[in-house]
Design a protein around this motif. Sequence first.
Motif, PDB file in Angstrom:
ATOM      1  N   ARG A 137      96.993 -28.493 -22.165  1.00 46.95           N
ATOM      2  CA  ARG A 137      95.829 -28.574 -22.662  1.00 46.95           C
ATOM      3  C   ARG A 137      94.461 -28.950 -21.749  1.00 46.95           C
ATOM      4  N   GLY A 138      95.192 -29.567 -20.768  1.00 44.40           N
ATOM      5  CA  GLY A 138      94.146 -29.987 -19.747  1.00 44.40           C
ATOM      6  C   GLY A 138      93.558 -28.679 -19.022  1.00 44.40           C
ATOM      7  N   LEU A 139      94.330 -27.716 -18.877  1.00 42.53           N
ATOM      8  CA  LEU A 139      93.949 -26.675 -18.220  1.00 42.53           C
ATOM      9  C   LEU A 139      92.902 -25.943 -19.328  1.00 42.53           C
ATOM     10  N   ALA A 140      93.391 -25.841 -20.546  1.00 39.34           N
ATOM     11  CA  ALA A 140      92.627 -24.849 -21.652  1.00 39.34           C
ATOM     12  C   ALA A 140      91.262 -25.629 -21.631  1.00 39.34           C
ATOM     13  N   ASP A 141      91.208 -26.956 -21.630  1.00 38.96           N
ATOM     14  CA  ASP A 141      89.979 -27.835 -21.752  1.00 38.96           C
ATOM     15  C   ASP A 141      89.015 -27.547 -20.617  1.00 38.96           C
ATOM     16  N   SER A 142      89.310 -26.984 -19.510  1.00 32.41           N
ATOM     17  CA  SER A 142      88.829 -27.091 -18.053  1.00 32.41           C
ATOM     18  C   SER A 142      87.538 -26.006 -18.016  1.00 32.41           C
ATOM     19  N   ALA A 143      87.582 -25.184 -18.917  1.00 29.34           N
ATOM     20  CA  ALA A 143      86.268 -23.919 -18.664  1.00 29.34           C
ATOM     21  C   ALA A 143      86.195 -23.381 -20.126  1.00 29.34           C
ATOM     22  N   GLY A 144      84.992 -22.592 -20.293  1.00 28.41           N
ATOM     23  CA  GLY A 144      84.879 -21.671 -21.567  1.00 28.41           C
ATOM     24  C   GLY A 144      86.022 -21.006 -21.751  1.00 28.41           C
ATOM     25  N   ARG A 145      86.355 -20.070 -20.811  1.00 30.06           N
ATOM     26  CA  ARG A 145      86.933 -18.976 -20.981  1.00 30.06           C
ATOM     27  C   ARG A 145      88.542 -19.075 -19.844  1.00 30.06           C
ATOM     28  N   VAL A 146      89.525 -19.586 -20.215  1.00 27.88           N
ATOM     29  CA  VAL A 146      90.664 -19.666 -19.393  1.00 27.88           C
ATOM     30  C   VAL A 146      91.602 -18.691 -19.465  1.00 27.88           C
ATOM     31  N   ALA A 147      92.037 -18.478 -18.475  1.00 28.48           N
ATOM     32  CA  ALA A 147      93.400 -17.433 -18.332  1.00 28.48           C
ATOM     33  C   ALA A 147      94.437 -18.140 -17.706  1.00 28.48           C
ATOM     34  N   LEU A 148      95.721 -17.752 -18.009  1.00 28.56           N
ATOM     35  CA  LEU A 148      96.839 -18.186 -17.317  1.00 28.56           C
ATOM     36  C   LEU A 148      97.680 -17.053 -16.729  1.00 28.56           C
ATOM     37  N   LEU A 149      98.280 -17.100 -15.574  1.00 29.15           N
ATOM     38  CA  LEU A 149      99.287 -16.415 -15.202  1.00 29.15           C
ATOM     39  C   LEU A 149     100.436 -17.311 -14.982  1.00 29.15           C
ATOM     40  N   VAL A 150     101.432 -16.891 -15.818  1.00 32.60           N
ATOM     41  CA  VAL A 150     102.583 -18.274 -15.657  1.00 32.60           C
ATOM     42  C   VAL A 150     103.956 -17.455 -15.153  1.00 32.60           C
ATOM     43  N   LEU A 151     104.279 -18.129 -14.247  1.00 37.35           N
ATOM     44  CA  LEU A 151     105.607 -17.401 -13.688  1.00 37.35           C
ATOM     45  C   LEU A 151     106.690 -18.370 -13.844  1.00 37.35           C
ATOM     46  N   GLY A 152     107.971 -17.673 -14.020  1.00 41.92           N
ATOM     47  CA  GLY A 152     109.365 -18.356 -14.433  1.00 41.92           C
ATOM     48  C   GLY A 152     110.506 -17.464 -15.118  1.00 41.92           C
ATOM     49  N   ASP A 153     111.463 -17.766 -14.416  1.00 48.65           N
ATOM     50  CA  ASP A 153     112.514 -17.020 -14.924  1.00 48.65           C
ATOM     51  C   ASP A 153     113.325 -17.589 -15.827  1.00 48.65           C
ATOM     52  N   GLY A 154     114.117 -16.919 -16.822  1.00 47.16           N
ATOM     53  CA  GLY A 154     114.996 -17.312 -17.868  1.00 47.16           C
ATOM     54  C   GLY A 154     116.225 -17.923 -17.309  1.00 47.16           C
ATOM     55  N   SER A 155     117.407 -17.876 -17.904  1.00 43.41           N
ATOM     56  CA  SER A 155     118.744 -18.149 -17.309  1.00 43.41           C
ATOM     57  C   SER A 155     119.274 -17.521 -16.328  1.00 43.41           C
ATOM     58  N   ALA A 156     119.953 -18.482 -15.340  1.00 41.63           N
ATOM     59  CA  ALA A 156     120.564 -17.645 -14.212  1.00 41.63           C
ATOM     60  C   ALA A 156     122.154 -17.561 -14.304  1.00 41.63           C
ATOM     61  N   CYS A 157     122.432 -17.329 -15.726  1.00 40.88           N
ATOM     62  CA  CYS A 157     123.936 -17.346 -16.020  1.00 40.88           C
ATOM     63  C   CYS A 157     124.376 -16.385 -17.015  1.00 40.88           C
ATOM     64  N   ARG A 158     123.808 -15.218 -16.910  1.00 38.22           N
ATOM     65  CA  ARG A 158     124.135 -14.215 -17.705  1.00 38.22           C
ATOM     66  C   ARG A 158     125.384 -13.359 -17.379  1.00 38.22           C
ATOM     67  N   THR A 159     125.881 -13.646 -16.121  1.00 37.97           N
ATOM     68  CA  THR A 159     126.936 -12.599 -15.725  1.00 37.97           C
ATOM     69  C   THR A 159     127.868 -13.234 -14.585  1.00 37.97           C
ATOM     70  N   VAL A 160     128.993 -13.105 -14.477  1.00 34.51           N
ATOM     71  CA  VAL A 160     129.857 -13.609 -13.652  1.00 34.51           C
ATOM     72  C   VAL A 160     129.085 -13.590 -12.028  1.00 34.51           C
ATOM     73  N   LYS A 161     128.322 -12.431 -11.932  1.00 37.41           N
ATOM     74  CA  LYS A 161     127.894 -12.670 -10.471  1.00 37.41           C
ATOM     75  C   LYS A 161     126.342 -13.310 -10.317  1.00 37.41           C
ATOM     76  N   ALA A 162     126.194 -13.976 -11.523  1.00 35.58           N
ATOM     77  CA  ALA A 162     124.566 -14.816 -11.366  1.00 35.58           C
ATOM     78  C   ALA A 162     124.735 -15.813 -10.727  1.00 35.58           C
ATOM     79  N   PRO A 163     123.573 -16.211 -10.033  1.00 36.03           N
ATOM     80  CA  PRO A 163     123.394 -17.562  -9.306  1.00 36.03           C
ATOM     81  C   PRO A 163     124.198 -18.705 -10.097  1.00 36.03           C
ATOM     82  N   GLY A 164     124.269 -18.763 -11.321  1.00 35.04           N
ATOM     83  CA  GLY A 164     124.811 -19.887 -12.051  1.00 35.04           C
ATOM     84  C   GLY A 164     126.040 -19.492 -12.760  1.00 35.04           C
ATOM     85  N   TYR A 165     126.714 -18.431 -12.359  1.00 31.62           N
ATOM     86  CA  TYR A 165     128.014 -17.758 -12.836  1.00 31.62           C
ATOM     87  C   TYR A 165     127.607 -17.538 -14.395  1.00 31.62           C
ATOM     88  N   LEU A 166     128.773 -17.288 -15.201  1.00 33.18           N
ATOM     89  CA  LEU A 166     128.616 -16.746 -16.562  1.00 33.18           C
ATOM     90  C   LEU A 166     128.645 -18.173 -17.383  1.00 33.18           C
TER      91      LEU A 166
END
Length: 241
Positions: A137-166
């Motif tokens: 909310r603070g970001l959205a209120d900081s200017a008249g027209r705000v855009a976001l580039l949001v970086l993030g991954d989902g789970s890391a546990c989808r297969t047995v070879k995933a970083p977090g295993y299955l």
Amino acid sequence: MLVAAAVCPCPPLLVPEVATGAAPELDAARAACADAVGLLAAARPDRLYVVGAAPDGGHGVHPAGSTGSFAGFGVDLSVRLGEAPAGDGDEGARRALPTSLAVGAWLLGRAGWADAPIEGLGVDGAATPDVCAGLGRGLADSAGRVALLVLGDGSACRTVKAPGYLDERAEDFDAAAARALGTADTAALLALDTGLAHELKAAGRAPWQVLAGAAQGAGLDGRLLFEDAPYGVGYFVAAWS
């Protein structure tokens, strides 16, 4: 007010120099990210915030001109988050970008971004949904027209070879996240379970909830441009406008 957002994954392998011989495996994800960033430019924002998970440190604000490096991944490649304002020569006050924001800076550099001032925000992965929403909310209120580039991954546990295993819960978690991101469902994003996200190593949870806070009341529509789980990790690209 938030007028547009792009959601992208942030594995270092998205950068071809890091992926080397495996680079073609993420070509579809790169193309979708380029499309999403292009839609941000089309929204003609007054200010762009690059928001990403910071599990490796770097929580808080990263001003324009901050730099990041992929040297930790064996590549002599540095990136810069936009250009520092004229007359701002205090390089020492800028901390190194966390990996997620470095990937964001690479995406923007690849797109030749020059459409609005930029600032980065590294989000603590332990931040509660309420804290994340308040940041948004603070970001959205900081200017008249705000855009976001949001970086993030989902789970890391989808297969047995995933970083977090299955973990059998990972597919349902990622499906819920993909639905919420693809429909700009802020309530569903804020409802993502913090504890489960941590167990599944889903680093995108906190940045996505920052986006949800920023978008509350904005009436944006969402589109899911890409969804896959290469290497056992959930990757999503979405555009909100």
